[in-house]
Design a protein around this motif. Structure first.
Motif, short mmCIF file in Angstrom:
data_model
loop_
_atom_site.label_atom_id
_atom_site.label_comp_id
_atom_site.label_asym_id
_atom_site.label_seq_id
_atom_site.Cartn_x
_atom_site.Cartn_y
_atom_site.Cartn_z
N LYS B 29 0.81 -1.23 0.00
CA LYS B 29 0.00 0.00 0.00
C LYS B 29 0.84 1.28 0.00
CE LYS B 29 -4.15 -1.92 2.12
NZ LYS B 29 -3.79 -3.27 2.48
N VAL B 30 1.80 1.34 -0.91
CA VAL B 30 2.54 2.58 -1.13
C VAL B 30 2.60 2.85 -2.62
CG1 VAL B 30 3.99 2.47 0.95
CG2 VAL B 30 4.80 1.40 -1.17
N ARG B 31 3.20 3.98 -3.01
CA ARG B 31 3.33 4.29 -4.43
C ARG B 31 4.56 3.58 -4.98
NH1 ARG B 31 4.11 10.11 -4.62
NH2 ARG B 31 3.87 9.97 -6.85
N GLU B 33 6.92 4.67 -6.78
CA GLU B 33 8.13 5.49 -6.63
C GLU B 33 8.80 5.23 -5.29
OE1 GLU B 33 5.23 6.60 -7.69
OE2 GLU B 33 5.60 7.47 -9.67
N THR B 34 7.99 4.99 -4.27
CA THR B 34 8.54 4.75 -2.92
C THR B 34 9.35 3.45 -2.92
OG1 THR B 34 6.66 5.92 -1.99
CG2 THR B 34 7.91 4.53 -0.47
N PHE B 37 12.65 4.15 -4.65
CA PHE B 37 13.60 4.87 -3.79
C PHE B 37 14.17 3.96 -2.70
CE2 PHE B 37 11.36 8.96 -5.14
CZ PHE B 37 12.39 9.31 -6.01
N TYR B 43 15.76 6.11 0.14
CA TYR B 43 14.78 6.36 1.21
C TYR B 43 14.79 5.20 2.19
CZ TYR B 43 10.33 6.80 3.62
OH TYR B 43 9.38 6.87 4.59
N VAL B 44 15.00 5.54 3.46
CA VAL B 44 14.97 4.52 4.52
C VAL B 44 13.53 4.41 4.99
CG1 VAL B 44 15.85 3.85 6.78
CG2 VAL B 44 17.33 5.07 5.19
N PRO B 45 12.88 3.27 4.77
CA PRO B 45 11.46 3.16 5.10
C PRO B 45 11.21 3.10 6.60
CG PRO B 45 12.28 1.04 4.42
CD PRO B 45 13.41 2.01 4.24
N SER B 46 9.96 3.33 6.98
CA SER B 46 9.58 3.20 8.39
C SER B 46 9.64 1.72 8.75
CB SER B 46 8.16 3.73 8.59
OG SER B 46 7.25 2.88 7.91
N LYS B 48 7.32 -0.04 9.92
CA LYS B 48 6.08 -0.68 9.43
C LYS B 48 6.22 -1.07 7.95
CE LYS B 48 1.43 -1.31 9.46
NZ LYS B 48 1.20 -1.85 8.14
N LEU B 49 6.73 -0.13 7.15
CA LEU B 49 6.88 -0.42 5.72
C LEU B 49 7.94 -1.49 5.48
CD1 LEU B 49 6.17 0.11 2.77
CD2 LEU B 49 7.70 2.08 2.79
#
Lengths: 133, 68
Positions: B29-31, B33-34, B37, B43-46, B48-49
């Motif tokens: 449930k993310v885009r 592009e995320t 990255f 991008y360092v994810p949370s 949860k992600l």
């Protein structure tokens, strides 16, 4: 509904809203723009909920936070520099004092507002994001 | 202290399971592009992600993300 349809509806709503607001203000009606703005907000909010694909996620929230921080910093610094300039030159133009005060108070208000929200949000449990269940 | 660089095995595991970036994005449930990255280490994810991605790729967080 897919993202493309939503983007089209968003554009159409923006065009209609702009036309309504400008026409209403030209003819001196100030109630219609308020109603039209609220209606547009409700329409877009309802449509966004119907979009099946994910339109924003945690990266967007992070980028939005960073963008807001940069905006506040730049606006505050620019306002203070301009306010000092206008205050220093108030003798040359009568309007400069008011302009300088407005800018200085705007910067102060923005910084206070940001501090209040920061403190409030920081005190909440920020371990969970909007996307978490 | 210098920030640690993140690398991931997402691309490798996606290829193993035949999952596209789009499909993985839908699963967590993310885009898209995320995911891109995160894969590129930009991008360092949370937590949860990171957990959701690891779960979707049938692995664990510590086997998926590396910091050096």
């Amino acid at each position: 509904m897919n993202e493309k349809t939503y983007t089209f509806i968003k554009l159409l709503t923006a065009i209609l809203l702009a036309a309504t607001v400008s026409t209403s203000i030209t003819i001196g009606n100030y109630i219609v723009p308020i109603i039209a703005t609220l209606a547009a907000f409700v329409i877009l909010w309802t449509m966004k909920k119907r979009v099946a694909t994910v339109m924003e996620d945690e990266l967007d929230y992070k980028v939005a936070g960073d963008a807001a921080r940069y905006s506040i910093t730049i606006f505050s610094i620019a306002s203070v520099i301009l306010a000092i300039y206008f205050m220093a030159n108030k003798a040359s133009n009568a309007g400069f004092e008011l302009l300088g005060s407005t800018l200085a108070y705007s910067a102060c208000f923005l910084i206070i507002l940001q501090s209040v929200f920061f403190k409030f949000l920081r005190s909440k449990n920020y371990g969970t994001s909007k996307n978490d269940n | 202290m210098e920030p640690q660089k993140m690398t991931t095995k997402i691309k490798e595991l996606r290829a193993r399971y035949g999952i596209t970036q789009e499909k993985l994005a839908q699963m967590v449930k993310v885009r898209r592009e995320t995911i891109l990255f995160v894969e590129q280490g930009k991008y360092v994810p949370s937590l949860k992600l990171a957990y959701d991605i690891a779960k979707a790729l049938k692995t664990s967080i510590d086997e998926l993300f590396f910091f050096k």
